[in-house]
Design a protein around this motif. Structure first.
Motif, PDB file in Angstrom:
ATOM      1  N   GLU A  44       6.892  -3.527  -2.853  1.00 36.71           N
ATOM      2  CA  GLU A  44       5.427  -3.484  -2.954  1.00 36.71           C
ATOM      3  C   GLU A  44       5.063  -3.799  -4.404  1.00 36.71           C
ATOM      4  OE1 GLU A  44       3.215  -0.423  -0.639  1.00 36.71           O
ATOM      5  OE2 GLU A  44       2.764   0.329  -2.647  1.00 36.71           O
ATOM      6  N   LEU A  45       4.219  -4.810  -4.616  1.00 39.36           N
ATOM      7  CA  LEU A  45       3.891  -5.264  -5.966  1.00 39.36           C
ATOM      8  C   LEU A  45       2.385  -5.306  -6.162  1.00 39.36           C
ATOM      9  CD1 LEU A  45       6.477  -8.208  -6.136  1.00 39.36           C
ATOM     10  CD2 LEU A  45       6.696  -5.926  -7.160  1.00 39.36           C
ATOM     11  N   PRO A  46       1.921  -5.293  -7.422  1.00 41.71           N
ATOM     12  CA  PRO A  46       0.478  -5.369  -7.660  1.00 41.71           C
ATOM     13  C   PRO A  46      -0.036  -6.779  -7.367  1.00 41.71           C
ATOM     14  CG  PRO A  46       1.686  -5.416  -9.741  1.00 41.71           C
ATOM     15  CD  PRO A  46       2.706  -5.216  -8.656  1.00 41.71           C
ATOM     16  N   ASP A  47      -1.338  -6.994  -7.528  1.00 45.55           N
ATOM     17  CA  ASP A  47      -1.911  -8.325  -7.340  1.00 45.55           C
ATOM     18  C   ASP A  47      -2.027  -9.005  -8.698  1.00 45.55           C
ATOM     19  OD1 ASP A  47      -2.294  -7.966  -4.598  1.00 45.55           O
ATOM     20  OD2 ASP A  47      -4.167  -6.859  -4.962  1.00 45.55           O
ATOM     21  N   ALA A  48      -1.960 -10.329  -8.686  1.00 44.97           N
ATOM     22  CA  ALA A  48      -2.221 -11.079  -9.910  1.00 44.97           C
ATOM     23  C   ALA A  48      -3.624 -10.700 -10.403  1.00 44.97           C
ATOM     24  CB  ALA A  48      -2.138 -12.574  -9.641  1.00 44.97           C
TER      25      ALA A  48
ATOM     26  N   ILE B 316       7.911   4.580  17.006  1.00 47.93           N
ATOM     27  CA  ILE B 316       6.852   3.650  16.601  1.00 47.93           C
ATOM     28  C   ILE B 316       7.512   2.469  15.902  1.00 47.93           C
ATOM     29  CG2 ILE B 316       5.018   5.401  16.341  1.00 47.93           C
ATOM     30  CD1 ILE B 316       6.341   3.834  13.222  1.00 47.93           C
ATOM     31  N   LYS B 317       6.810   1.336  16.018  1.00 47.19           N
ATOM     32  CA  LYS B 317       7.215   0.153  15.270  1.00 47.19           C
ATOM     33  C   LYS B 317       6.047  -0.185  14.358  1.00 47.19           C
ATOM     34  CE  LYS B 317      10.042  -2.905  17.746  1.00 47.19           C
ATOM     35  NZ  LYS B 317      10.236  -4.057  18.650  1.00 47.19           N
ATOM     36  N   LEU B 318       6.309  -0.381  13.085  1.00 43.84           N
ATOM     37  CA  LEU B 318       5.245  -0.758  12.155  1.00 43.84           C
ATOM     38  C   LEU B 318       4.935  -2.240  12.355  1.00 43.84           C
ATOM     39  CD1 LEU B 318       4.057   1.278  10.164  1.00 43.84           C
ATOM     40  CD2 LEU B 318       5.447   0.269   8.363  1.00 43.84           C
ATOM     41  N   LEU B 319       3.643  -2.577  12.422  1.00 44.52           N
ATOM     42  CA  LEU B 319       3.257  -3.981  12.624  1.00 44.52           C
ATOM     43  C   LEU B 319       2.919  -4.658  11.302  1.00 44.52           C
ATOM     44  CD1 LEU B 319       1.028  -3.388  15.785  1.00 44.52           C
ATOM     45  CD2 LEU B 319       3.437  -4.083  15.691  1.00 44.52           C
ATOM     46  N   GLU B 320       2.911  -3.891  10.212  1.00 43.21           N
ATOM     47  CA  GLU B 320       2.694  -4.447   8.873  1.00 43.21           C
ATOM     48  C   GLU B 320       3.932  -4.192   8.037  1.00 43.21           C
ATOM     49  OE1 GLU B 320      -1.190  -3.716   6.994  1.00 43.21           O
ATOM     50  OE2 GLU B 320      -1.638  -2.471   8.730  1.00 43.21           O
ATOM     51  N   ARG B 321       3.977  -4.806   6.855  1.00 44.28           N
ATOM     52  CA  ARG B 321       5.102  -4.590   5.965  1.00 44.28           C
ATOM     53  C   ARG B 321       5.142  -3.140   5.497  1.00 44.28           C
ATOM     54  NH1 ARG B 321       6.695  -6.557   1.486  1.00 44.28           N
ATOM     55  NH2 ARG B 321       4.684  -6.250   0.496  1.00 44.28           N
ATOM     56  N   GLY B 322       6.318  -2.572   5.409  1.00 45.62           N
ATOM     57  CA  GLY B 322       6.450  -1.193   4.946  1.00 45.62           C
ATOM     58  C   GLY B 322       7.659  -0.567   5.610  1.00 45.62           C
TER      59      GLY B 322
END
Lengths: 127, 391
Positions: A44-48, B316-322
């Protein structure tokens, strides 16, 4: 086991590295850190455009077994983030000083954070 | 508390393992990489040292009754060489631990099982029903639960004046899990008479010689793959372990493998203090036989009469990154909490983030859209009935 610690970089005790340049630096985590974490599965990274401060967390790296905050070695504006890591977080394991870089920063005070270690000092810390 | 170590701690150290504390034991968490070890078990075969598992031996005229009273399943259904999955519950029906109960050959005396394996092997010559004497059982509690199990069994026996011997034999045994679609090939290379082992059906066990050592071998495991669990005297652990020339695997891969199958981890997915759950809530109602008389039986029967549990264990399955993790809240996607996760990881097989935990029954239907709160952000997720893989 010995880990790669490139001479030209500067390091934080918390295992992040930065290149040394007045205009733009790259930041990532060390070979030692990626090995400790094991298989990296999420970054997980910040935004430019975000402003970040030296010594403060700017992102999160997660391996299968651990969650770890990532701290910035310099203060300044984020110029770019390595979006390749969103699809291929394993690059952090495979090439921590190369394709596994995390963000580029325009340092507001140079690379002068007093907590930074040179390669010898960092090498001694992880020995 | 001083850390306990498996008999092969030094062997694993030499092999380059990294270690972790697990239930008071210093165990290998990773030999090469969790991803490689996980893949070896799904696609080939891997070997785990699971000597952190406890071993309680129970024997005598009242051994069957004692076992039946303290575990939720029907112990009277077991013949020598049979085993069953069961829960240990308190008076309220709350799970203290989950376990496998093996019925050993008749005539084994509690406290001397490892010493009598080779004599028995010769005597029985592959036919466990030919053994004679009082019934004997082996109870396998999870890491760090052996002492409380021992106390529980002894106290109950004494209270009810049962004629049974109980021994905590955890230090006598080493235990290895050989798991994967090629586990049979590995066993053929390691066992003296492989057909007696490879012919076992699921949850069957037998006496067998592996690596030249008289062992107790069962067709059981915790990975969802075909495989065996091999139990042998601790003193002979190295001969048995080295007879399996396969990928060594640590507890890291053991955890990701079991999560993909939705298998419970004692002390995390349920725990009498932190996560008190009945077997029904935990999704293992199939190990509860209300027709038997066991501690917790009446409380569980009463709960079933009131209707099913309010919360159920699901995936559960996450549908977004994480990456979902233990302790993360689950919401309805609109900040209303509907449950929480007790386990989670990036599934190495699927390449998708998966989690296990307890949801209010009305939100636990597969396909329901929910959210998982990851560091303050609600991430979209979907309810999936485990296992996450077809096996």
């Amino acid at each position: 086991m010995s880990f790669e610690v490139p001479d030209e970089l500067r390091y934080l005790e918390s295992h992040e590295w930065t290149t040394v340049d007045d205009e733009s630096v790259r930041v990532g985590i060390s070979d030692f850190a990626q090995d400790e974490l094991g298989d990296v599965v999420f970054v997980e990274l910040p935004d430019a455009g975000d402003e970040i401060a030296a010594g403060e967390e700017f992102g999160v790296v997660e391996s299968i077994k651990a969650v770890s905050d990532v701290y910035s070695p310099v203060s300044g504006e984020v110029l770019a983030v390595n979006e390749e890591l969103f699809d291929r977080p394993e690059l952090v394991n495979e090439d921590p000083y190369g394709d596994g870089w995390m963000i580029e920063i325009a340092p507001s005070d140079g690379v002068g954070y007093e907590e930074l270690l040179d390669a010898d000092e960092y090498d001694a810390q992880i020995a | 508390m001083s850390e306990r170590t498996p008999p092969l701690h030094g062997v694993h150290e030499t092999r380059g393992a990294t270690f972790t504390d697990f239930g008071g034991w210093q165990m290998p968490v990773e030999f090469d990489s969790i991803r490689e070890e996980h893949a070896a078990v799904r696609e080939g075969v891997g070997a785990f040292d699971v000597s952190h598992m406890g071993e309680i031996e129970v024997s005598g005229p009242d051994a069957t009754t004692l076992m039946d009273r303290l575990t939720t399943n029907d112990v009277t259904a077991l013949d020598p060489g049979d085993s069953q999955y069961a829960a240990v519950t308190n008076e309220e029906g709350v799970m203290l631990d989950d376990t496998v109960v093996y019925r050993l050959p008749d005539g084994i005396e509690a406290g001397s099982a490892t010493a009598s394996l080779s004599d028995l092997d010769e005597e029985a010559d592959g036919d466990l029903d030919a053994t004679s004497g009082d019934p004997a059982y082996l109870l396998v509690p999870n890491a760090g639960h052996d002492e409380e199990a021992m106390d529980r069994w002894v106290d109950y026996r004494d209270e009810h004046d049962f004629d049974a011997a109980v021994a905590n034999a955890t230090a006598d045994w080493a235990m290895f899990a050989i798991q994967g679609p090629e586990a049979v090939d590995a066993m053929e290379a390691a066992a003296a008479s492989p057909e007696s082992v490879t012919g076992l059906s699921k949850f069957q066990a037998t006496l067998a010689t592996t690596g030249g050592v008289a062992s107790w071998v069962a067709r059981t495991g915790y990975t969802g793959e075909d495989g065996f669990e091999v139990m042998c005297p601790a003193a002979d652990a190295e001969a048995v372990w080295s007879a399996f020339d396969v990928q060594p695997c640590g507890l890291g891969a053991r955890d990701t493998l079991r999560m993909e199958m939705g298998f419970l981890l004692s002390g995390q997915d349920f725990d009498p203090e932190e996560e008190p759950r009945t077997p029904y809530e935990a999704g293992i109602g199939f190990v509860v036989d209300l027709d038997t008389e066991f501690v917790g039986r009446d409380a569980l029967a009463a709960r079933q009469e009131e209707g099913g549990p309010d919360e159920t264990f699901t995936g559960i399955k996450l549908l977004e990154r994480g990456v979902p993790r233990n302790g993360y809240a689950v919401t309805d996607g609109d900040l209303t909490r509907i449950g929480h996760l007790t386990s989670g990881t990036m599934s190495p097989t699927l390449g998708e983030p998966i989690g296990l935990g307890y949801l209010h029954a009305e939100h636990a239907e597969p396909g329901t859209e929910v959210s998982v709160v990851v560091r303050g952000d609600e991430k979209r997720a979907e309810v999936v009935a485990p296992p996450f893989l077809d096996r």
